[in-house]
Design a protein around this motif. Structure first.
Motif, PDB file in Angstrom:
ATOM      1  N   GLN A  13       6.734  -6.504  19.599  1.00  0.00           N
ATOM      2  CA  GLN A  13       8.138  -6.091  19.422  1.00  0.00           C
ATOM      3  C   GLN A  13       7.992  -5.485  18.204  1.00  0.00           C
ATOM      4  O   GLN A  13       7.353  -5.820  17.106  1.00  0.00           O
ATOM      5  N   ALA A  14       9.379  -4.609  17.807  1.00  0.00           N
ATOM      6  CA  ALA A  14       9.312  -3.904  16.749  1.00  0.00           C
ATOM      7  C   ALA A  14       9.951  -5.012  15.463  1.00  0.00           C
ATOM      8  O   ALA A  14      10.304  -6.109  15.887  1.00  0.00           O
ATOM      9  N   GLY A  15       9.140  -4.780  14.421  1.00  0.00           N
ATOM     10  CA  GLY A  15       9.163  -6.026  13.325  1.00  0.00           C
ATOM     11  C   GLY A  15       8.150  -7.147  13.151  1.00  0.00           C
ATOM     12  O   GLY A  15       8.080  -7.916  12.087  1.00  0.00           O
ATOM     13  N   GLY A  16       7.363  -7.170  14.322  1.00  0.00           N
ATOM     14  CA  GLY A  16       6.279  -8.113  14.329  1.00  0.00           C
ATOM     15  C   GLY A  16       4.973  -7.706  13.665  1.00  0.00           C
ATOM     16  O   GLY A  16       4.946  -6.573  12.938  1.00  0.00           O
ATOM     17  N   SER A  17       4.003  -8.359  13.721  1.00  0.00           N
ATOM     18  CA  SER A  17       2.743  -8.146  12.814  1.00  0.00           C
ATOM     19  C   SER A  17       1.523  -8.328  13.947  1.00  0.00           C
ATOM     20  O   SER A  17       1.372  -9.011  14.913  1.00  0.00           O
ATOM     21  N   LEU A  18       0.699  -7.429  13.367  1.00  0.00           N
ATOM     22  CA  LEU A  18      -0.922  -7.380  14.168  1.00  0.00           C
ATOM     23  C   LEU A  18      -1.846  -7.438  12.889  1.00  0.00           C
ATOM     24  O   LEU A  18      -1.510  -6.966  11.827  1.00  0.00           O
ATOM     25  N   ARG A  19      -2.900  -8.169  13.276  1.00  0.00           N
ATOM     26  CA  ARG A  19      -4.161  -8.022  12.397  1.00  0.00           C
ATOM     27  C   ARG A  19      -5.445  -7.293  13.187  1.00  0.00           C
ATOM     28  O   ARG A  19      -5.733  -8.084  14.144  1.00  0.00           O
ATOM     29  N   LEU A  86       5.916  -3.914  11.920  1.00  0.00           N
ATOM     30  CA  LEU A  86       5.714  -2.788  12.896  1.00  0.00           C
ATOM     31  C   LEU A  86       6.881  -2.089  13.146  1.00  0.00           C
ATOM     32  O   LEU A  86       7.954  -2.813  13.822  1.00  0.00           O
ATOM     33  N   LYS A  87       6.774  -0.644  13.644  1.00  0.00           N
ATOM     34  CA  LYS A  87       7.697   0.194  13.999  1.00  0.00           C
ATOM     35  C   LYS A  87       7.103   0.801  15.193  1.00  0.00           C
ATOM     36  O   LYS A  87       6.014   0.869  15.482  1.00  0.00           O
ATOM     37  N   PRO A  88       8.168   1.290  16.307  1.00  0.00           N
ATOM     38  CA  PRO A  88       7.817   1.781  17.567  1.00  0.00           C
ATOM     39  C   PRO A  88       7.061   3.027  17.394  1.00  0.00           C
ATOM     40  O   PRO A  88       5.917   3.324  18.070  1.00  0.00           O
ATOM     41  N   GLU A  89       7.323   3.854  16.097  1.00  0.00           N
ATOM     42  CA  GLU A  89       6.664   5.153  15.977  1.00  0.00           C
ATOM     43  C   GLU A  89       5.002   4.927  15.509  1.00  0.00           C
ATOM     44  O   GLU A  89       4.185   5.756  15.527  1.00  0.00           O
ATOM     45  N   GLY A  90       4.709   3.515  15.463  1.00  0.00           N
ATOM     46  CA  GLY A  90       3.243   3.006  15.005  1.00  0.00           C
ATOM     47  C   GLY A  90       2.481   2.851  16.305  1.00  0.00           C
ATOM     48  O   GLY A  90       1.085   2.328  16.237  1.00  0.00           O
ATOM     49  N   VAL A 123      -2.829  -0.214  20.240  1.00  0.00           N
ATOM     50  CA  VAL A 123      -1.413  -1.111  19.641  1.00  0.00           C
ATOM     51  C   VAL A 123      -0.053  -0.559  20.315  1.00  0.00           C
ATOM     52  O   VAL A 123       0.051   0.648  20.328  1.00  0.00           O
ATOM     53  N   THR A 124       0.686  -1.345  20.776  1.00  0.00           N
ATOM     54  CA  THR A 124       1.778  -0.736  21.579  1.00  0.00           C
ATOM     55  C   THR A 124       3.242  -1.629  20.784  1.00  0.00           C
ATOM     56  O   THR A 124       2.957  -2.847  20.762  1.00  0.00           O
ATOM     57  N   ILE A 125       4.083  -0.896  20.347  1.00  0.00           N
ATOM     58  CA  ILE A 125       5.282  -1.656  19.588  1.00  0.00           C
ATOM     59  C   ILE A 125       6.450  -1.194  20.495  1.00  0.00           C
ATOM     60  O   ILE A 125       6.881  -0.114  20.386  1.00  0.00           O
ATOM     61  N   ALA A 126       7.157  -2.282  21.063  1.00  0.00           N
ATOM     62  CA  ALA A 126       8.317  -1.930  21.566  1.00  0.00           C
ATOM     63  C   ALA A 126       9.651  -2.286  20.785  1.00  0.00           C
ATOM     64  O   ALA A 126       9.616  -2.797  20.017  1.00  0.00           O
ATOM     65  N   SER A 127      10.428  -1.232  21.036  1.00  0.00           N
ATOM     66  CA  SER A 127      11.807  -1.309  20.348  1.00  0.00           C
ATOM     67  C   SER A 127      12.669  -2.226  20.747  1.00  0.00           C
ATOM     68  O   SER A 127      12.571  -2.910  21.777  1.00  0.00           O
TER      69      SER A 127
END
Length: 127
Positions: A13-19, A86-90, A123-127
């Protein structure tokens, strides 16, 4: 032969983190320019962050500054990208790249300068 293998992608989700991790093998040079690039659907590959192993110097693209941290573990031959807020545009495929040459703030983001690439991790970032 050089192999770069990325891992750590996924859906958040948007605002989350990944490594993200990039395990490198076959690189016989100690001074290597490495980078993380993102390719969104229909867009060109864009430099996210870079790292020059010779001096331990990180570089960041505008979209990564303040939110992402690139690091390198020489003993593990692994490049990391910690991505926070993280942002959806990422959203896109993230590629690891490497080349046995010097790089600096003006050159690390040039995709054509890298001779070795991984297969990428989604990487998929949902809004």
């Amino acid at each position: 032969q050089v192999h770069l293998v990325e891992s750590g992608g996924g859906s958040v989700q948007a605002g989350g983190s990944l490594r993200l991790s990039c395990l490198a093998s076959g690189l016989s040079y100690s001074m290597v320019c490495m980078g993380w690039f993102r390719q969104a659907p229909g867009k060109e590959r864009e430099g996210v962050a870079g790292f020059y192993t010779g001096y331990g110097t990180p570089f960041y693209g505008d979209s990564a500054k303040g939110r992402f941290t690139i690091s390198h573990d020489h003993a593990k031959n692994t490049l990391y990208l910690q991505m926070n807020s993280l942002k959806p545009e990422g959203t896109g495929i993230y590629y690891c790249a490497a080349d046995p040459q010097d790089c600096n703030s003006g050159s690390w983001h040039r995709a054509l300068a890298y001779s070795h690439w991984g297969q990428g991790t989604q990487v998929t970032i949902a809004s």
